[in-house]
Design a protein around this motif. Structure first.
Motif, PDB file in Angstrom:
ATOM      1  N   HIS A   1       0.796  -1.215   0.028  1.00 34.76           N
ATOM      2  CA  HIS A   1      -0.038  -0.288   0.078  1.00 34.76           C
ATOM      3  C   HIS A   1       0.919   1.386   0.105  1.00 34.76           C
ATOM      4  CE1 HIS A   1      -3.517  -2.233   0.273  1.00 34.76           C
ATOM      5  NE2 HIS A   1      -2.993  -3.241   1.406  1.00 34.76           N
ATOM      6  N   TYR A   2       1.834   1.183  -0.473  1.00 35.75           N
ATOM      7  CA  TYR A   2       2.590   2.387  -0.895  1.00 35.75           C
ATOM      8  C   TYR A   2       2.247   3.002  -2.106  1.00 35.75           C
ATOM      9  CZ  TYR A   2       6.213   1.374   2.690  1.00 35.75           C
ATOM     10  OH  TYR A   2       6.896   1.114   3.690  1.00 35.75           O
ATOM     11  N   ASP A   3       2.051   4.525  -2.177  1.00 34.35           N
ATOM     12  CA  ASP A   3       1.870   4.880  -3.552  1.00 34.35           C
ATOM     13  C   ASP A   3       2.805   4.526  -4.677  1.00 34.35           C
ATOM     14  OD1 ASP A   3       0.106   6.602  -1.970  1.00 34.35           O
ATOM     15  OD2 ASP A   3       1.533   8.454  -1.867  1.00 34.35           O
ATOM     16  N   PRO A   4       2.505   4.852  -5.879  1.00 35.97           N
ATOM     17  CA  PRO A   4       3.362   4.166  -6.847  1.00 35.97           C
ATOM     18  C   PRO A   4       4.640   5.206  -6.915  1.00 35.97           C
ATOM     19  CG  PRO A   4       1.177   4.611  -7.620  1.00 35.97           C
ATOM     20  CD  PRO A   4       0.930   5.000  -6.232  1.00 35.97           C
ATOM     21  N   GLN A   5       4.480   6.335  -6.523  1.00 36.24           N
ATOM     22  CA  GLN A   5       5.779   7.152  -6.417  1.00 36.24           C
ATOM     23  C   GLN A   5       6.531   6.896  -5.272  1.00 36.24           C
ATOM     24  OE1 GLN A   5       2.568   8.686  -6.773  1.00 36.24           O
ATOM     25  NE2 GLN A   5       2.867   9.118  -9.100  1.00 36.24           N
ATOM     26  N   GLN A   6       5.926   6.722  -4.213  1.00 38.26           N
ATOM     27  CA  GLN A   6       6.660   6.044  -3.060  1.00 38.26           C
ATOM     28  C   GLN A   6       7.452   4.627  -3.343  1.00 38.26           C
ATOM     29  OE1 GLN A   6       3.872   6.120   0.207  1.00 38.26           O
ATOM     30  NE2 GLN A   6       4.623   8.383   0.649  1.00 38.26           N
ATOM     31  N   ALA A   7       6.595   3.877  -3.982  1.00 34.47           N
ATOM     32  CA  ALA A   7       7.304   2.479  -4.230  1.00 34.47           C
ATOM     33  C   ALA A   7       8.352   2.580  -5.395  1.00 34.47           C
ATOM     34  CB  ALA A   7       5.946   1.946  -4.956  1.00 34.47           C
ATOM     35  N   GLY A   8       8.227   3.418  -6.151  1.00 35.05           N
ATOM     36  CA  GLY A   8       9.374   3.684  -7.200  1.00 35.05           C
ATOM     37  C   GLY A   8      10.595   4.102  -6.502  1.00 35.05           C
ATOM     38  N   SER A   9      10.450   5.143  -5.488  1.00 29.69           N
ATOM     39  CA  SER A   9      11.695   5.518  -4.792  1.00 29.69           C
ATOM     40  C   SER A   9      11.946   4.467  -3.948  1.00 29.69           C
ATOM     41  CB  SER A   9      10.878   6.832  -3.921  1.00 29.69           C
ATOM     42  OG  SER A   9      10.692   7.885  -4.711  1.00 29.69           O
ATOM     43  N   ILE A  10      11.250   3.648  -3.427  1.00 29.23           N
ATOM     44  CA  ILE A  10      11.665   2.661  -2.445  1.00 29.23           C
ATOM     45  C   ILE A  10      12.457   1.650  -3.454  1.00 29.23           C
ATOM     46  CG2 ILE A  10      11.211   0.783  -1.039  1.00 29.23           C
ATOM     47  CD1 ILE A  10       8.692   2.415  -0.061  1.00 29.23           C
ATOM     48  N   ALA A  11      11.988   1.503  -4.645  1.00 32.05           N
ATOM     49  CA  ALA A  11      12.429   0.268  -5.256  1.00 32.05           C
ATOM     50  C   ALA A  11      13.831   0.848  -5.721  1.00 32.05           C
ATOM     51  CB  ALA A  11      11.548   0.026  -6.483  1.00 32.05           C
ATOM     52  N   ILE A  12      14.090   2.118  -6.181  1.00 31.02           N
ATOM     53  CA  ILE A  12      15.478   2.239  -6.795  1.00 31.02           C
ATOM     54  C   ILE A  12      16.561   2.163  -5.812  1.00 31.02           C
ATOM     55  CG2 ILE A  12      15.375   4.849  -5.792  1.00 31.02           C
ATOM     56  CD1 ILE A  12      16.353   3.703  -9.549  1.00 31.02           C
ATOM     57  N   ILE A  13      16.324   1.879  -4.428  1.00 35.75           N
ATOM     58  CA  ILE A  13      17.450   1.423  -3.658  1.00 35.75           C
ATOM     59  C   ILE A  13      18.212   0.360  -4.156  1.00 35.75           C
ATOM     60  CG2 ILE A  13      17.905   0.434  -1.261  1.00 35.75           C
ATOM     61  CD1 ILE A  13      15.459   2.203  -0.129  1.00 35.75           C
ATOM     62  N   GLY A  14      17.381  -0.582  -4.842  1.00 33.22           N
ATOM     63  CA  GLY A  14      17.862  -1.864  -5.464  1.00 33.22           C
ATOM     64  C   GLY A  14      18.795  -1.526  -6.577  1.00 33.22           C
ATOM     65  N   GLY A  15      18.975  -0.054  -6.969  1.00 33.32           N
ATOM     66  CA  GLY A  15      19.772   0.183  -7.896  1.00 33.32           C
ATOM     67  C   GLY A  15      21.426   0.568  -7.157  1.00 33.32           C
ATOM     68  N   ALA A  16      21.282   0.355  -6.061  1.00 35.64           N
ATOM     69  CA  ALA A  16      22.594   0.377  -5.236  1.00 35.64           C
ATOM     70  C   ALA A  16      23.417   1.388  -5.552  1.00 35.64           C
ATOM     71  CB  ALA A  16      23.482  -1.016  -5.571  1.00 35.64           C
ATOM     72  N   ASP A  17      22.887   2.482  -5.982  1.00 38.59           N
ATOM     73  CA  ASP A  17      23.477   3.896  -6.356  1.00 38.59           C
ATOM     74  C   ASP A  17      22.817   4.992  -5.673  1.00 38.59           C
ATOM     75  OD1 ASP A  17      25.474   4.885  -8.135  1.00 38.59           O
ATOM     76  OD2 ASP A  17      24.185   5.342  -9.498  1.00 38.59           O
ATOM     77  N   GLY A  18      23.757   5.610  -4.663  1.00 37.54           N
ATOM     78  CA  GLY A  18      22.979   6.738  -3.766  1.00 37.54           C
ATOM     79  C   GLY A  18      22.850   7.891  -4.700  1.00 37.54           C
ATOM     80  N   PRO A  19      23.420   8.455  -5.441  1.00 40.91           N
ATOM     81  CA  PRO A  19      22.753   9.714  -6.206  1.00 40.91           C
ATOM     82  C   PRO A  19      21.657   9.360  -7.171  1.00 40.91           C
ATOM     83  CG  PRO A  19      25.434   9.589  -6.693  1.00 40.91           C
ATOM     84  CD  PRO A  19      24.892   8.209  -5.888  1.00 40.91           C
ATOM     85  N   THR A  20      21.484   8.219  -7.649  1.00 40.36           N
ATOM     86  CA  THR A  20      20.465   7.990  -8.380  1.00 40.36           C
ATOM     87  C   THR A  20      19.170   7.673  -7.586  1.00 40.36           C
ATOM     88  OG1 THR A  20      21.775   6.634  -9.924  1.00 40.36           O
ATOM     89  CG2 THR A  20      19.474   6.298  -9.991  1.00 40.36           C
ATOM     90  N   ALA A  21      19.293   7.161  -6.346  1.00 39.26           N
ATOM     91  CA  ALA A  21      18.349   7.056  -5.555  1.00 39.26           C
ATOM     92  C   ALA A  21      17.843   8.244  -4.934  1.00 39.26           C
ATOM     93  CB  ALA A  21      18.717   6.015  -4.381  1.00 39.26           C
TER      94      ALA A  21
END
Ligand code: NA
Ligand code: NA
Ligand code: NA
Lengths: 144, 404, 404, 404, 144, 144
Positions: free
Chosen positions: C160-180
Motif C-alpha cells: 500500500h505505498y503510493d506508486p511514487q513512493q514505491a518507485g522511490s523505495i524500489a530504486i534502492i535496489g539500484g545500489a547507487d546513492g545519487p540515483t536514489a
C-alpha cells in the motif's frame, strides 16, 4: 516552541528602554555562562566515565594509574625519572611537551627555542595530515 | 554632420558624465572619501598584514562599490529585496529600475546566512579541541571573555544606537569574524561593512590591545604560574565532544544552533578518521571560495550613504571597548579560578578566551614567558581560545534570540 | 523590579522553552527518537565505516533537523515552496511565517536536481569503462541486476505505498546513492532521508548480503570458471564510448539523459586527455563540496513527523529485498550467459551488476577465489559493476517516465 | 489482456516516441544536424586540441541540448524568465508547463553575469603584468588591436544584424572568451552558443590566422628589430598597478568595471604576497568549477531553432574578419610606434595585442625569430598580450554602454 | 514528444491498480534490457570496426592477428611462450594480468599476492594520473 | 549618472542607422584608446616617481644609475662586461634574459634553445609558486 515567540508573550519588546537593556545585559552573560557551565559539567562527567571505562578495560598497573590520575586530578607527581636531563623543564611539564611547544612557538613566533628531541613532533597535538592542511591551519586560523 | 555631432556627444559625455564628474555633484565627495578609506584598509591588509585574507577582499569590494555607475554595490537588504531586484521591481531614487549586479548575487550567500556557517564548517575541520576536552574548566574562561559583548551593548544603547545595531556592534567583542557577519547580516545589514572591517581590524590588533590589560589586572606571581601537563585525550572523546556540544547548546539556545552545529560538524568530519576527503575540502576548497565571496560582497555593502556617518565612527570606539572588556572579563575570571584552584590556573590564559584563534593564545604564551622563560602556556591557552569560538557563537544566539 | 522580573523571565524561559522542555510536549518524544536514530547512523558511519563520506553528513543533518527550534530542518518540498519561503509566504501550523534556514538553501541543490548529476560528473571522471568496452556482453549483467528494482516495486505496491513512493523505495535496489536521491527527490521527497540512509546502508552491507545469494544460486563448477584475458582497448574507443552511450540512452529514454549524460561527460573529460585540469576538479573539489551539501541537506529532510512511521520501517525490508533480488537477477543472467557461451562466463560476476562500485566487484573476486585461488575475476567483474551504474540510471529513467 | 496491452503500448511508445522518431517529425532534422555539429566541435577539442577546456564542455552541452525530450536545453533568456520557470509560469508552444532542468540552473550563473567575472578573477590571479608595467607604451598596442571589434561591427550592421547582435559578434575580435560570453549574454543571449564556439575556435587558430597578416604588413627590417631589456619592476608597483587600473577604467567607463575589477582583484590577491591561499583558490578550484559550469551551460543554449540559421553562418565570417582586423590594427599601430621611437619597437609585438594569452605572444616571438634567430620578443610581446585582455574588457564596456 | 505525455493519451495513470503495476513491472525490465541491448550491439559492432580499421592500418602479421583474435573471439590461444615461468597462471590469464590483479587485490583486500613483475602496473587499467586522484578513486568509488 | 541614461537624452537610440553605426565605430576605438592612454600616462608618471623615490632612498652609485636609466630611457649602454661569453646575445639582451627566454620558449614550443645558465629561472617573471599553479598557468592561460 521558539524563544522569541515566548518573548513576545512576555511583552519584552526589543527597544532602547533601560528595562530591556538591563534584561539583555544581565541575562546575556548569565545565559552564556549557564550554557557553557552545563557543557563543562557534562565534559567533566564524561571525562571521568571515559577514564573509569579505560581503567576497567586496560587493567592498568597501579603505578601507571597513579601517574595518569596525578596529571588529571591536579596532584603533583612525586617523581619524574626523565626530569634530570632537561634542566629548564619546570614542575609538571615533561620534556616532550617542552620540545613540542618550543617547536610550535618557534614556528609561530620565529624566536629561538631549545629543541631537545625531534620525535615528539609526530605527536604534535595540532593535526597535520598533509602539508597543505598544516599550512592552512597555520595561515587560516589566524583571521577568524 | 549628424555623425560628427553624435561622436562628439558620446566622447564628451564619457568624460563629463564619468565617475570623475560625479565626484563634483551633490554628495559625490562621499564616494571619494569611501575610496580613500578602501585604500586605507587595503594598506592595512597588504602592508600591515591585518587579517589580509579577508581585509583585502573587503577593501576591494568597498572600492568597487563606491566607483560611481559601476553597479558593483549591494542594492538590497533582505531576501524579498533580492527577489524584487531579480524581477525588476526595485527602483532607485529617480524611479529607474535597478538591475542586479555581480555583488548582488555574491551577497545572497551572506544575506541568506550561508557563508558564515560554511566558514565555521571549515574552521571546525581545522580546530583541535583536545586542550578543551583535557581541561573542561577552561571552557568557562571562553564564556567569561564574552562579557565585553554585553558591556559594549549597554554603551551602544546609551549612544542612541538601535538595539539591533547595538547588538551588531557588541558582537565585535566576540573576536570572531564569521559570527559578527552572521549576526549583523540578520540584525543590522546596513552596518555590515563597517562592522566586518572593525572586527577584523581589532582581531589583527590583539597583540597590541591585550598585553597592557593583562598586565594591569594580574600580579607577577599570578603571571608566573606554571600549569600542569594536560592529560591525553582518547579518539573516542574527540568524536563524542562535537556531537555533545551540538546537542547541548542547540537544545538550550536554538538560535546558536546553526553556527555551533556547523563548527562541530567540521570537527566531527576531522576527528572521525573516516572522512578525511571531505574534511579537507571543508577546510580548503570550500573555505577559500567562500572567503573570497564573503569578503568581496561584505565590502560591497559599504555604499557611501550608509558607511560614512557618525554611527560608523562609534563602531570604532565601541569595538575597542568590547575587545578590551572581553579581555578583562577573561583575565578576571582567570583570577577567580586561580583562587579556587589554589594557584593551579594562570589567569593570563583567560585573555585567550576572546577567541581570535590562535593569536590570543600566542599573546598569553608570550606574556607568561616574560615572567618565566621556561613557562609554556600555549597549549593551556588553546583551551579558552577555542572555547571562545563556541562562547561567542552562544552569545550570538542570545543576541539573535533577544533582538531579532 | 521590572528589570529583575525581565531577567528572571528570560532565564526561566530559556530553560522552560528550550528543546529539552519540548521533548515533553505532545509529539516531542518523536524528535528525541530521531536524535537517537541520528546517533545510530553516526555510529554506523564512524565506527562501522558504512559509507562514512555520506553517512556522517546525513546523520548530522538528521540530528540538526530534529533539535527543536533550531530551524535546521528543510521546510519545503518543491521549487515553488522554496520561492514562497524566501518571499515569506509559508507559515507553520500555528500561522507563524517561516523563515528560511541554512538547510533550506543547501537543499535547493537537491530539489533542483543539481547535486546528483554533479556527483555523477565526478564519478564519471573516476570510472574506467575499459572492462565494459572490451567485453560488451557484460553490459547485460548490469541490466539484469536491475531486476530487484521492479520486484521491490510490486511488493511495495502490495504493501500500500503510493506508486511514487514505491518507485522511490524500489530504486534502492539500484545500489547507487545519487540515483536514489535524484529519483526520490522528484517522486517522493518526503521519504528522501529514509531512502538515502537505507541505500547507503545496504551499499555498505554488500559484502554481507551478496555472498550467500551467490553461493545458493551457483554450482561449484560455475564459480570455478576462469575467464579469458580482456582484449586491449584503444584510446579512440574510450573516447567514443561515453559519447555513444549518452546519445543512445538519452534518445531512447530522455528521462535518463541527465544522469547518464553527466556521468559520460565526466568520463569524456577524463579520457579525452585534453582536460585533465577540469576532470580533476570534477572528481575532487566539486565532488567533495557537493557531497557535504548533499549529505547534510538530505539528512535535514528527516523531520520527526515524516521519518518515523510504519512506511519508513517498510523501506528497510523492501530495500533489502531489492538488493537481494538484484543480486539474484545478475547471477541468474550470468548463468544464462554461462550456458550460451559454453562456460566462458563465470556467473559470479553477474552479482557485481548491482553497481556499488567497486565493492560488488571485489565480492565477486573473493567468491571466485574461494573455489580457485588463482582465479582473478576482478577485472571481469568491473564490467558488470560499472554497467550497473548505467543500468540503474536507465531504470531511474523508466521510473521517472512512468511515475512522474 | 489489459496488462499485455499496457506493456505493449509502453514498449512501442518508447521506440515510436523516442528521440529517434522525433528526428523524422517536422523540423526534427535540425536537431540531428546540431548533434553532428556538436560531434564536430568535440572533434576539434579532443583531436585538434582547440581550447579543449571549454570546447569539450560546450560541445557536450550542445549535444545534450539537442537530444529531444531530455530537457537539457536552456529554456529562458532573462532573469525574469528564470523566476517564471521556477514558479511554473513558462509554457512551451503547445501550452505545456515547462519544468526547469539541470542546464537551466547551471545557466543562471551565465545569465546573472557571475561566471565570467569569476573566471576573470582566476585569470587575474594567473597573469603577470610585469612586462606591461615596465613598458607602459605597449598598453597602446593592446588598445589598437581592438580595432577589429569595431570594423566587424560595421560589417555586421551592413549584413542586417541587430545592433545588439552586431556588438556580440564583434566582441569575438577581442579574442577573449569570458568577455565575449559576458557581452553576448547581456546583448544577444540567443546567439551565445554560436559566439562562444566561434570565439574559442578562432583563439585556437591564432597561430594560423596571424602570421600571414603580420608578414604582409611589416618589412623584414621591422621584423628584425631587437628590443631593449625591460627594466625591473618593484613589488610596490605590482601592487599599485591593479588598484590604479581598476579605479581609472571603472571611473571612465563604469560598464567595464565588473570585468576589469575582478581581473585586477585576482592580480592583487596574487601580488599582495599576503593572500596566496585564496589567490590559489581563485586560479584553481574556483576557476575549474566555474569553467565546467560555464562551458556546459553555454553549450546548452544552442537549441536547434536558434543556432542553425543564416545568422549563425555570418558569425563564422565576421569572427574571422574581427580577428584579422584586430591583428592588423595591432601591427599597424606597432609600425607607428616603430617610427615614433625610431626603430626601438618591433611592430610584430602589436599582433599580440589581440590577447589570446599566451599564444599570440608566442606567435610574435616565433615570427621575430624567423628573421633573427637570436631575437627574443616573448617578454616584450607579453605586454601588449595582457594589455589586450584589459583592452577588450574596455571595448566590452563601450559596447555595453552604447548598445544595452 | 515526451513519453509521459504519450502515457496520458494511453490512459495509463500512475496508480496502484494491478494493471498499471503489471505494466511497470513487465515493461520496466524489458525497457532496461532493450536499451542496454542496443548499446551492446553498437559496442560489439564498433569494436569490430575498430579492429578491422586497426588491422588495415597496422598491417599486422598473421601471427599477431591470430593471437589477438584468439583473445577476443574467445578461442583459446594454442600456445603462450611466456607461460612456463609462472606456474600458477591459469589458462587464458597472462602473467602481466596476474600481477596487475594481484596488486589491485592486495590494495583492496590487503591479502598477500605473488607479484611477478612490477612493470605492468604502469598499464594498470585504473587510471592513476596522480596520487591524489588515485586515493580519490580508491576512497570515493566506494560510497556511490 | 549613467552613460546610457545620457545617451537617451541625446536621442542616440541603438539602431542600425548609419548615424548610430558611425557613432559606434568612431567613438568606440576613440574611447578605448583614450581610456588606455590615460592609463599609460599614469603608469609612466608613476614609474618615474617610483624610480625617483628609489634613487633618493637607495643612494645608487652613478654607475648603477646610468646602467638602469640606459635600459629604461632606451639609450644603449656603452659597455657590457659579460657580453663576450655569449656570442649570440644581441645588443640590449643580457645572457640571463636569453637563458630565461630560451627556457620559456623551449617549454612552450619544444624547440631547441641554448641555455647558458640555469640560475635565472628562479627569477622567471612567470610566478611559479607551486608546480600545480605553474601547470595551471601553462595550461589555462591558453583558452582565455
Ligand atoms: Na569569541
Ligand atoms: Na546499479
Ligand atoms: Na583582447
Amino acid at each position: 516552541m521558539n524563544l522569541s515567540a515566548l518573548l513576545n508573550t512576555l511583552d519584552l519588546v526589543a527597544d532602547s528602554s533601560p528595562a530591556f537593556t538591563s534584561t539583555v545585559v544581565i541575562s546575556g552573560p548569565t545565559i552564556v555562562l549557564a550554557v557553557i557551565a552545563v557543557l563543562v559539567i557534562i565534559l567533566v562527567l564524561f571525562g571521568r566515565a571515559t577514564r573509569r571505562a579505560a581503567d576497567a578495560k586496560n587493567h592498568l598497573t597501579q603505578h601507571e594509574k597513579d601517574k595518569r590520575d596525578g596529571t588529571i586530578n591536579g596532584k603533583k607527581p612525586e617523581k619524574r625519572e626523565f626530569r634530570e636531563p632537561l634542566p629548564a623543564a619546570p614542575q609538571g611539564v615533561s620534556p616532550e611537551i617542552v620540545a613540542a611547544i618550543s617547536a610550535a612557538v618557534y614556528m609561530l613566533e620565529g624566536e629561538g627555542a631549545v629543541v631537545t628531541s625531534i620525535r615528539p613532533l609526530r605527536k604534535n597535538p595540532i593535526s597535520c595530515r598533509n602539508p597543505w592542511a598544516a599550512a592552512a591551519i597555520a595561515e587560516n586560523t589566524k583571521p577568524f | 554632420m549628424e555623425i560628427l555631432q553624435g561622436v562628439w556627444e558620446v566622447v564628451r559625455s564619457i568624460f563629463s558624465n564619468s565617475g570623475y564628474a560625479y565626484f563634483f555633484t551633490d554628495g559625490g565627495y562621499k564616494n571619494l572619501i569611501m575610496i580613500f578609506i578602501a585604500f586605507f584598509f587595503m594598506w592595512l591588509g597588504i602592508k600591515k598584514g591585518y587579517e589580509p585574507l579577508l581585509m583585502i577582499p573587503i577593501a576591494f569590494g568597498m572600492l568597487l562599490a563606491n566607483l560611481p555607475g559601476a553597479n558593483l554595490a549591494v542594492q538590497y537588504h533582505d531576501l524579498q529585496g533580492f527577489i524584487d531586484l531579480l524581477a525588476g521591481r526595485l527602483t532607485d531614487a529617480n524611479g529607474n529600475v535597478l538591475t542586479p549586479g555581480l555583488m548582488d548575487f555574491l551577497y545572497f550567500g551572506v544575506k541568506a546566512g550561508v557563508y558564515p556557517p560554511l566558514i565555521f564548517l571549515g574552521i571546525g575541520a581545522m580546530t583541535d579541541f583536545t586542550s578543551l576536552i583535557a581541561n573542561p574548566i577552561s571552557f568557562l574562561l571562553g564564556a567569561a571573555a564574552q562579557l565585553g559583548i554585553f558591556i559594549a551593548y549597554v554603551i551602544a544603547i546609551a549612544m542612541h544606537y538601535d538595539p539591533q545595531q547595538a547588538g551588531s556592534i557588541a558582537i565585535i567583542g566576540g573576536a570572531d569574524g564569521p559570527t559578527a557577519i552572521f549576526v549583523t547580516s540578520k540584525l543590522a545589514p546596513e552596518m555590515l561593512g563597517a562592522i566586518a572591517v572593525a572586527a577584523y581590524s581589532y582581531m589583527a590588533l590583539v597583540p597590541v590591545i591585550q598585553p597592557p590589560i593583562m598586565k594591569a589586572l594580574t600580579t607577577k606571581k599570578e603571571r608566573s604560574v606554571v600549569m600542569q601537563t594536560l592529560r591525553p585525550v582518547t579518539k573516542k572523546e574527540k568524536i563524542i565532544f562535537p556531537i555533545t556540544v551540538t546537542v547541548i547548546v542547540t537544545l538550550l539556545l536554538p538560535d546558536a544552533g546553526v553556527l555551533v552545529g556547523m563548527l562541530m560538524l567540521g570537527n566531527l568530519l576531522k576527528e572521525s578518521g573516516q572522512t578525511e576527503r571531505i574534511a579537507k575540502a571543508a577546510q580548503n576548497e570550500l573555505m577559500n571560495i567562500v572567503t573570497i565571496m564573503l569578503g568581496l560582497s561584505v565590502g560591497a555593502t559599504t555604499s557611501a550613504q550608509t558607511f560614512w556617518n557618525v554611527k560608523t565612527l562609534g563602531i570604532i570606539v565601541l569595538g575597542l571597548v568590547a575587545f578590551a572588556c572581553g579581555t578583562a572579563g577573561g583575565v578576571l575570571f582567570g583570577k577567580i579560578l586561580y583562587v579556587i584552584t589554589r594557584g593551579k590556573i594562570n589567569p593570563l590564559i583567560g585573555a585567550a578566551g576572546v577567541s581570535a584563534v590562535p593569536m590570543a593564545a600566542r599573546v598569553a604564551q608570550k606574556e607568561g614567558q616574560k615572567e618565566n622563560p621556561s613557562n609554556f602556556l600555549l597549549m593551556h591557552a588553546m583551551g579558552p581560545n577555542v572555547s571562545g569560538v563556541i562562547g561567542s557563537a552562544v552569545a550570538a544566539g542570545v543576541l539573535l534570540t533577544l533582538l531579532k
